[in-house]
Scaffold this motif. Structure first.
Motif, PDB file in Angstrom:
ATOM      1  N   LEU A 133       0.823  -1.213   0.000  1.00  0.00           N
ATOM      2  CA  LEU A 133       0.000   0.000   0.000  1.00  0.00           C
ATOM      3  C   LEU A 133       0.855   1.259   0.000  1.00  0.00           C
ATOM      4  O   LEU A 133       0.423   2.303  -0.482  1.00  0.00           O
ATOM      5  N   ASP A 134       2.063   1.165   0.557  1.00  0.00           N
ATOM      6  CA  ASP A 134       2.906   2.347   0.740  1.00  0.00           C
ATOM      7  C   ASP A 134       4.343   1.897   1.044  1.00  0.00           C
ATOM      8  O   ASP A 134       4.535   1.056   1.924  1.00  0.00           O
ATOM      9  N   PRO A 135       5.333   2.447   0.362  1.00  0.00           N
ATOM     10  CA  PRO A 135       6.724   2.053   0.664  1.00  0.00           C
ATOM     11  C   PRO A 135       7.079   2.302   2.134  1.00  0.00           C
ATOM     12  O   PRO A 135       7.954   1.629   2.680  1.00  0.00           O
ATOM     13  N   ALA A 136       6.377   3.237   2.776  1.00  0.00           N
ATOM     14  CA  ALA A 136       6.654   3.523   4.191  1.00  0.00           C
ATOM     15  C   ALA A 136       6.280   2.354   5.091  1.00  0.00           C
ATOM     16  O   ALA A 136       6.666   2.318   6.261  1.00  0.00           O
ATOM     17  N   ASN A 137       5.536   1.377   4.543  1.00  0.00           N
ATOM     18  CA  ASN A 137       5.096   0.240   5.346  1.00  0.00           C
ATOM     19  C   ASN A 137       6.032  -0.965   5.244  1.00  0.00           C
ATOM     20  O   ASN A 137       5.641  -2.091   5.562  1.00  0.00           O
ATOM     21  N   SER A 138       7.254  -0.747   4.802  1.00  0.00           N
ATOM     22  CA  SER A 138       8.133  -1.885   4.528  1.00  0.00           C
ATOM     23  C   SER A 138       8.389  -2.765   5.745  1.00  0.00           C
ATOM     24  O   SER A 138       8.610  -3.965   5.616  1.00  0.00           O
ATOM     25  N   ALA A 139       8.338  -2.177   6.950  1.00  0.00           N
ATOM     26  CA  ALA A 139       8.578  -2.990   8.148  1.00  0.00           C
ATOM     27  C   ALA A 139       7.542  -4.105   8.288  1.00  0.00           C
ATOM     28  O   ALA A 139       7.822  -5.152   8.887  1.00  0.00           O
ATOM     29  N   CYS A 140       6.352  -3.895   7.697  1.00  0.00           N
ATOM     30  CA  CYS A 140       5.285  -4.913   7.821  1.00  0.00           C
ATOM     31  C   CYS A 140       5.725  -6.257   7.251  1.00  0.00           C
ATOM     32  O   CYS A 140       5.298  -7.306   7.729  1.00  0.00           O
ATOM     33  N   SER A 141       6.559  -6.226   6.218  1.00  0.00           N
ATOM     34  CA  SER A 141       6.967  -7.491   5.594  1.00  0.00           C
ATOM     35  C   SER A 141       8.452  -7.777   5.759  1.00  0.00           C
ATOM     36  O   SER A 141       8.944  -8.812   5.313  1.00  0.00           O
ATOM     37  N   ALA A 142       9.192  -6.863   6.371  1.00  0.00           N
ATOM     38  CA  ALA A 142      10.638  -7.059   6.511  1.00  0.00           C
ATOM     39  C   ALA A 142      11.092  -7.030   7.968  1.00  0.00           C
ATOM     40  O   ALA A 142      12.124  -7.608   8.311  1.00  0.00           O
ATOM     41  N   GLY A 143      10.315  -6.395   8.831  1.00  0.00           N
ATOM     42  CA  GLY A 143      10.716  -6.273  10.228  1.00  0.00           C
ATOM     43  C   GLY A 143      10.831  -7.619  10.921  1.00  0.00           C
ATOM     44  O   GLY A 143      10.110  -8.556  10.584  1.00  0.00           O
ATOM     45  N   ARG A 144      11.741  -7.665  11.892  1.00  0.00           N
ATOM     46  CA  ARG A 144      11.964  -8.928  12.607  1.00  0.00           C
ATOM     47  C   ARG A 144      11.500  -8.870  14.054  1.00  0.00           C
ATOM     48  O   ARG A 144      11.705  -9.818  14.810  1.00  0.00           O
ATOM     49  N   THR A 145      10.911  -7.771  14.454  1.00  0.00           N
ATOM     50  CA  THR A 145      10.302  -7.708  15.795  1.00  0.00           C
ATOM     51  C   THR A 145       8.884  -7.157  15.642  1.00  0.00           C
ATOM     52  O   THR A 145       8.522  -6.149  16.228  1.00  0.00           O
ATOM     53  N   GLN A 146       8.109  -7.864  14.838  1.00  0.00           N
ATOM     54  CA  GLN A 146       6.747  -7.431  14.550  1.00  0.00           C
ATOM     55  C   GLN A 146       5.764  -7.957  15.602  1.00  0.00           C
ATOM     56  O   GLN A 146       5.974  -8.988  16.236  1.00  0.00           O
ATOM     57  N   SER A 147       4.656  -7.244  15.731  1.00  0.00           N
ATOM     58  CA  SER A 147       3.570  -7.633  16.630  1.00  0.00           C
ATOM     59  C   SER A 147       2.323  -7.892  15.796  1.00  0.00           C
ATOM     60  O   SER A 147       2.193  -7.340  14.703  1.00  0.00           O
ATOM     61  N   ASN A 199      10.788 -12.338   9.271  1.00  0.00           N
ATOM     62  CA  ASN A 199       9.399 -11.914   9.050  1.00  0.00           C
ATOM     63  C   ASN A 199       8.647 -13.017   8.288  1.00  0.00           C
ATOM     64  O   ASN A 199       9.164 -13.532   7.299  1.00  0.00           O
ATOM     65  N   VAL A 200       7.450 -13.371   8.744  1.00  0.00           N
ATOM     66  CA  VAL A 200       6.743 -14.488   8.110  1.00  0.00           C
ATOM     67  C   VAL A 200       6.413 -14.208   6.650  1.00  0.00           C
ATOM     68  O   VAL A 200       6.320 -15.134   5.839  1.00  0.00           O
ATOM     69  N   LEU A 201       6.239 -12.957   6.281  1.00  0.00           N
ATOM     70  CA  LEU A 201       5.978 -12.649   4.874  1.00  0.00           C
ATOM     71  C   LEU A 201       7.261 -12.730   4.056  1.00  0.00           C
ATOM     72  O   LEU A 201       7.256 -13.232   2.933  1.00  0.00           O
ATOM     73  N   ALA A 202       8.370 -12.282   4.622  1.00  0.00           N
ATOM     74  CA  ALA A 202       9.652 -12.362   3.921  1.00  0.00           C
ATOM     75  C   ALA A 202      10.014 -13.819   3.684  1.00  0.00           C
ATOM     76  O   ALA A 202      10.494 -14.199   2.613  1.00  0.00           O
ATOM     77  N   SER A 203       9.764 -14.658   4.696  1.00  0.00           N
ATOM     78  CA  SER A 203      10.073 -16.076   4.576  1.00  0.00           C
ATOM     79  C   SER A 203       9.245 -16.696   3.463  1.00  0.00           C
ATOM     80  O   SER A 203       9.746 -17.429   2.616  1.00  0.00           O
ATOM     81  N   SER A 204       7.959 -16.367   3.458  1.00  0.00           N
ATOM     82  CA  SER A 204       7.060 -16.904   2.445  1.00  0.00           C
ATOM     83  C   SER A 204       7.525 -16.513   1.048  1.00  0.00           C
ATOM     84  O   SER A 204       7.563 -17.322   0.134  1.00  0.00           O
ATOM     85  N   ARG A 205       7.922 -15.256   0.896  1.00  0.00           N
ATOM     86  CA  ARG A 205       8.329 -14.776  -0.422  1.00  0.00           C
ATOM     87  C   ARG A 205       9.619 -15.408  -0.913  1.00  0.00           C
ATOM     88  O   ARG A 205       9.796 -15.619  -2.099  1.00  0.00           O
ATOM     89  N   SER A 206      10.528 -15.706   0.029  1.00  0.00           N
ATOM     90  CA  SER A 206      11.814 -16.269  -0.386  1.00  0.00           C
ATOM     91  C   SER A 206      11.615 -17.658  -0.973  1.00  0.00           C
ATOM     92  O   SER A 206      12.463 -18.169  -1.685  1.00  0.00           O
ATOM     93  N   MET A 207      10.479 -18.283  -0.670  1.00  0.00           N
ATOM     94  CA  MET A 207      10.205 -19.614  -1.200  1.00  0.00           C
ATOM     95  C   MET A 207       9.774 -19.565  -2.654  1.00  0.00           C
ATOM     96  O   MET A 207       9.787 -20.566  -3.344  1.00  0.00           O
ATOM     97  N   LYS A 208       9.356 -18.374  -3.097  1.00  0.00           N
ATOM     98  CA  LYS A 208       8.751 -18.299  -4.421  1.00  0.00           C
ATOM     99  C   LYS A 208       9.696 -18.859  -5.491  1.00  0.00           C
ATOM    100  O   LYS A 208       9.284 -19.592  -6.376  1.00  0.00           O
ATOM    101  N   SER A 209      10.981 -18.532  -5.382  1.00  0.00           N
ATOM    102  CA  SER A 209      11.934 -18.960  -6.390  1.00  0.00           C
ATOM    103  C   SER A 209      12.248 -20.447  -6.285  1.00  0.00           C
ATOM    104  O   SER A 209      12.822 -21.039  -7.172  1.00  0.00           O
ATOM    105  N   LYS A 210      11.881 -21.032  -5.162  1.00  0.00           N
ATOM    106  CA  LYS A 210      12.176 -22.461  -4.969  1.00  0.00           C
ATOM    107  C   LYS A 210      11.027 -23.352  -5.425  1.00  0.00           C
ATOM    108  O   LYS A 210      11.075 -24.553  -5.279  1.00  0.00           O
ATOM    109  N   LYS A 211       9.952 -22.752  -5.912  1.00  0.00           N
ATOM    110  CA  LYS A 211       8.812 -23.545  -6.355  1.00  0.00           C
ATOM    111  C   LYS A 211       9.244 -24.613  -7.349  1.00  0.00           C
ATOM    112  O   LYS A 211       9.992 -24.339  -8.286  1.00  0.00           O
TER     113      LYS A 211
END
Lengths: 307, 307
Positions: A68-82, A280-292
């Motif tokens: 939605l916004d580049p300012a939200n990058s922590a949502c998918s990259a942060g490692r201390t998310q709530s 980050n659970v989203l970062a982990s999910s995305r890193s799998m994409k290339s391993k499909k």
């Protein structure tokens, strides 16, 4: 309960002044939110509040907040998310009385429907917590349904977030999960806060709430124990460095109030994140994409998981 | 209620035979699940069921199901995934009596804790739905808490999935959301199904349940209206081509039963997917990864969303 759907001279003046003058830390999660006045269908001046641009479903939901916004990058990259799952011993617990919780009963304030939550404005009401000599003033409290934090994998129907900010802008959140009671017992602060809920079913509307018995809540919370960890805002921009204090013992809630909050707010709970420090659970999910890999014949033949 | 935690000769024989002989369509979402026997701490033979390998938190949660197994690729790539938000008019509705719902009261069957849900085995119990002359037999029913489908953005505390399969292996799911009643009224089929819940709090355990009044439920559902659409399994491997029939009117549920299910199952609800035909919300999220931009100075200066 004053609903602002009719025009009284004294209020009208304050409404006009209110345009784009929302106080700092007014609105969800301390983002600056503007209130403004508009003419309603009956040609009456009506006070409104901006609604959130993020949501909890589909392409504006938590899996896509960073889009939605580049300012939200922590949502998918942060490692201390709530939020996180609070399992016995995974985070530190502290006694409630070490937080020096101060809340006075509130005679009158605003209840706002931000689209993403319903929120009670507490700026200037003198509520605070003080930890190690540093004071955080309560800006607002709002609700998530179902709860965002889980305890040993269990969620709760409702979670209250009391958002506090210190002079240096750092943020602490006092979070309280609620469990439904079988005997109708409830937490008066919540039912009193939601007394005007029927007047703000439309996102962007707001009303006055009165006689909030917050001192009782402060007493109850001071006697509690809290799980504490350094996490993030649970909404965009998912900023980290937020200290959470989550009550370990859910407080009581009645079904009627719960059903009414749920009907107005809808689902507004971010999915549980990885333990602090984990990927980050989203970062982990995305890193799998290339391993499909392509499906094997055996997998194609067993579309229902091996049946 | 027989808990299988003690050894009786007649049962012991059936337990030993039961090893890896679970019936087709036995277990969650029609995956073949094996039951087996093991010695417990008291040196007694105990019947168990395999637990699910997926979860609802962190790296085994819904954002990462495709990473658990290449066979789960539909979870992040499928365009008709379930659950969805059912908003007025978005999908077709049909009358319940067109489903020819048939359910007899069940004298005795199994209640299993699969880790991911609690499930009542219905294979061979004669329950079915018949649509356009094609019959789907009920294999099992299980529960999600909170609900997976939402109605106009609102979730419900519980959703029952009655999973049916036709001779050609195609699957239909009769889904029923439950709303908590303020007067303690409830749906007897659910409370009777969960009577043995306290005996299976450990994932992998199972027990017998008796006297399930399913004929009453069939009567109630036949008088309902259902939203119907072609979606997917809401658990891995997220196989598509599953027809959902979701009751439009939630049924009543009492707090005590709800609290006990929630305590055993924990949170087990997949996040709401995009409308049928739309891009997969995880695929959309991932495509943004390459578009990530560095934070501007202004954004760094306003970590809390412009406050």
């Amino acid at each position: 309960m004053v609903s602002f759907t009719y025009l009284r001279p004294a209020i009208a003046a304050s409404l006009l002044l209110d345009i784009s003058s929302a106080s700092c830390a007014h609105g969800t999660h301390l983002a600056r939110r503007s209130t403004y006045s508009t003419l309603n269908a009956r040609n009456e001046l009506e006070k409104r509040v901006d609604v959130s641009t993020f949501g909890y479903h589909g392409l504006t939901g938590p899996t896509n907040w960073d889009a939605l916004d580049p300012a939200n990058s922590a949502c998918s990259a942060g490692r201390t998310q709530s939020p996180i799952d609070l399992t016995g011993g995974s985070v530190k617990t502290i006694a409630g009385n070490t937080l020096n919780i101060t809340m006075s009963d509130v005679a009158t304030t605003e209840l706002e429907n931000l689209g993403s939550t319903v929120e009670v404005i507490m700026a200037g009401k003198g509520a605070s917590i003080t930890i190690d000599g540093k004071t955080f003033n309560m800006a607002q409290y709002h609700f998530h349904t179902p709860s965002e934090h889980t305890i040993d994998g269990e969620y709760f129907p409702l979670e209250m977030h009391m958002v506090h900010q210190a002079a240096d802008s750092s943020i602490s959140v006092l979070a309280v999960p609620f469990q439904l009671s079988t005997d109708g017992s409830t937490t008066e602060t919540v039912t009193a806060s939601m007394a005007g809920l029927a007047e703000i079913t439309t996102p962007g509307t707001l009303t006055e709430v009165t006689a909030l018995p917050l001192s009782k809540l402060a007493t109850a919370l001071s006697a509690q124990t809290f799980s504490t960890y350094s996490g993030s805002l649970t909404t965009p921009p998912c900023t980290e460095g937020i200290t959470f204090y989550v009550a370990t013992k859910p407080m009581a809630m009645d079904v009627a109030t719960y059903n009414s909050i749920k009907a107005v707010v809808g689902f507004n709970s971010r999915f549980v994140q990885n333990a602090p420090g984990g990927v980050n659970v989203l970062a982990s999910s995305r890193s799998m994409k290339s391993k499909k890999t392509k499906k094997t014949k055996a997998e194609v033949a067993k579309p229902y998981g091996g049946q």
